[in-house]
Motif scaffolding. Structure first.
Motif, PDB file in Angstrom:
ATOM      1  N   PRO A   8       0.806  -1.228   0.000  1.00  0.00           N
ATOM      2  CA  PRO A   8       0.000   0.000   0.000  1.00  0.00           C
ATOM      3  C   PRO A   8       0.842   1.283   0.000  1.00  0.00           C
ATOM      4  N   MET A   9       2.059   1.222   0.516  1.00  0.00           N
ATOM      5  CA  MET A   9       2.952   2.397   0.485  1.00  0.00           C
ATOM      6  C   MET A   9       3.270   2.783  -0.962  1.00  0.00           C
ATOM      7  N   ILE A  10       3.392   1.788  -1.828  1.00  0.00           N
ATOM      8  CA  ILE A  10       3.685   2.057  -3.237  1.00  0.00           C
ATOM      9  C   ILE A  10       2.490   2.739  -3.897  1.00  0.00           C
ATOM     10  N   ILE A  11       1.305   2.201  -3.663  1.00  0.00           N
ATOM     11  CA  ILE A  11       0.098   2.803  -4.241  1.00  0.00           C
ATOM     12  C   ILE A  11      -0.057   4.239  -3.758  1.00  0.00           C
ATOM     13  N   ARG A  12       0.124   4.453  -2.467  1.00  0.00           N
ATOM     14  CA  ARG A  12      -0.013   5.803  -1.904  1.00  0.00           C
ATOM     15  C   ARG A  12       1.007   6.755  -2.506  1.00  0.00           C
ATOM     16  N   SER A  13       2.259   6.288  -2.606  1.00  0.00           N
ATOM     17  CA  SER A  13       3.328   7.111  -3.159  1.00  0.00           C
ATOM     18  C   SER A  13       3.009   7.539  -4.584  1.00  0.00           C
ATOM     19  N   ARG A  61      10.804  18.472   1.646  1.00  0.00           N
ATOM     20  CA  ARG A  61      10.003  18.717   0.440  1.00  0.00           C
ATOM     21  C   ARG A  61       9.451  17.425  -0.159  1.00  0.00           C
ATOM     22  N   TYR A  62      10.279  16.408  -0.249  1.00  0.00           N
ATOM     23  CA  TYR A  62       9.850  15.099  -0.740  1.00  0.00           C
ATOM     24  C   TYR A  62      10.198  14.078   0.323  1.00  0.00           C
ATOM     25  N   ASN A  63       9.210  13.352   0.773  1.00  0.00           N
ATOM     26  CA  ASN A  63       9.414  12.356   1.812  1.00  0.00           C
ATOM     27  C   ASN A  63      10.249  11.191   1.273  1.00  0.00           C
ATOM     28  N   GLY A  64      11.379  10.948   1.923  1.00  0.00           N
ATOM     29  CA  GLY A  64      12.272   9.880   1.484  1.00  0.00           C
ATOM     30  C   GLY A  64      11.648   8.502   1.588  1.00  0.00           C
ATOM     31  N   HIS A  65      10.705   8.314   2.517  1.00  0.00           N
ATOM     32  CA  HIS A  65      10.069   7.001   2.677  1.00  0.00           C
ATOM     33  C   HIS A  65       9.193   6.648   1.477  1.00  0.00           C
ATOM     34  N   PHE A  66       8.746   7.682   0.742  1.00  0.00           N
ATOM     35  CA  PHE A  66       7.908   7.445  -0.432  1.00  0.00           C
ATOM     36  C   PHE A  66       8.693   7.553  -1.733  1.00  0.00           C
ATOM     37  N   SER A  67      10.015   7.699  -1.639  1.00  0.00           N
ATOM     38  CA  SER A  67      10.815   7.838  -2.858  1.00  0.00           C
ATOM     39  C   SER A  67      10.862   6.511  -3.616  1.00  0.00           C
ATOM     40  N   LEU A  68      11.083   6.608  -4.908  1.00  0.00           N
ATOM     41  CA  LEU A  68      11.096   5.417  -5.762  1.00  0.00           C
ATOM     42  C   LEU A  68      12.240   4.479  -5.396  1.00  0.00           C
ATOM     43  N   ILE A  69      13.369   5.022  -4.980  1.00  0.00           N
ATOM     44  CA  ILE A  69      14.496   4.171  -4.578  1.00  0.00           C
ATOM     45  C   ILE A  69      14.196   3.494  -3.252  1.00  0.00           C
ATOM     46  N   GLU A  70      13.667   4.244  -2.294  1.00  0.00           N
ATOM     47  CA  GLU A  70      13.356   3.669  -0.975  1.00  0.00           C
ATOM     48  C   GLU A  70      12.310   2.561  -1.070  1.00  0.00           C
ATOM     49  N   LEU A  71      11.383   2.687  -2.009  1.00  0.00           N
ATOM     50  CA  LEU A  71      10.346   1.671  -2.189  1.00  0.00           C
ATOM     51  C   LEU A  71      10.838   0.460  -2.973  1.00  0.00           C
ATOM     52  N   GLY A  72      12.070   0.529  -3.476  1.00  0.00           N
ATOM     53  CA  GLY A  72      12.663  -0.604  -4.197  1.00  0.00           C
ATOM     54  C   GLY A  72      12.238  -0.689  -5.653  1.00  0.00           C
ATOM     55  N   LEU A  73      11.664   0.385  -6.183  1.00  0.00           N
ATOM     56  CA  LEU A  73      11.190   0.379  -7.565  1.00  0.00           C
ATOM     57  C   LEU A  73      12.272   0.801  -8.553  1.00  0.00           C
ATOM     58  N   VAL A  74      13.208   1.613  -8.064  1.00  0.00           N
ATOM     59  CA  VAL A  74      14.278   2.171  -8.906  1.00  0.00           C
ATOM     60  C   VAL A  74      15.593   1.985  -8.182  1.00  0.00           C
ATOM     61  N   GLU A  75      16.663   1.806  -8.956  1.00  0.00           N
ATOM     62  CA  GLU A  75      17.994   1.740  -8.368  1.00  0.00           C
ATOM     63  C   GLU A  75      18.903   2.724  -9.075  1.00  0.00           C
ATOM     64  N   CYS A  76      19.942   3.147  -8.347  1.00  0.00           N
ATOM     65  CA  CYS A  76      20.937   4.057  -8.887  1.00  0.00           C
ATOM     66  C   CYS A  76      22.216   3.261  -9.087  1.00  0.00           C
TER      67      CYS A  76
END
Length: 111
Positions: A8-13, A61-76
């Motif tokens: 649900p964190m992903i959907i919310r983000s 400004r942007y919550n790190g817990h909802f970031s794409l990297i933190e959610l495991g959707l994107v990697e650097c």
């Protein structure tokens, strides 16, 4: 329609930020290749600081817990001193589940 479980964190983000969603779908289009921050910024027509906030989070400004990297959707990935952002395999699966319900949003995107 898939009945797979999505955190649900992903959907919310993704529902809280159209820019996050745009970036995610752009990286899906580029998969399995990575893309530079400035190129992402140019293609989604947004300031690089906003794009970086969506990818990694940024102070208040942007919550790190909802970031794409933190959610495991994107990697650097660093390559030759440059940072490339790419969709993870998990991120690809999430996009494939969500893209049917976001078909109108995807059609509105012009790369």
């Amino acid at each position: 329609m898939s009945l797979a479980f999505i955190d649900p964190m992903i959907i919310r983000s993704l529902n809280k930020s159209k820019l996050r969603k745009k970036i995610l779908y752009l990286l899906y289009k580029m998969y399995p290749y990575g893309i530079y921050l400035s190129e992402i910024s140019r293609r989604v027509k947004s300031d690089p600081s906003n794009v970086l906030g969506c990818l990694k989070g940024m102070n208040g400004r942007y919550n790190g817990h909802f970031s794409l990297i933190e959610l495991g959707l994107v990697e650097c990935v660093e390559r030759g001193g440059m940072k490339l952002y790419k969709l993870t395999d998990y991120g690809k699966k999430i996009v494939e589940i969500l893209k049917d319900q976001d078909s109108d949003f995807i059609e509105s995107l012009r790369w």
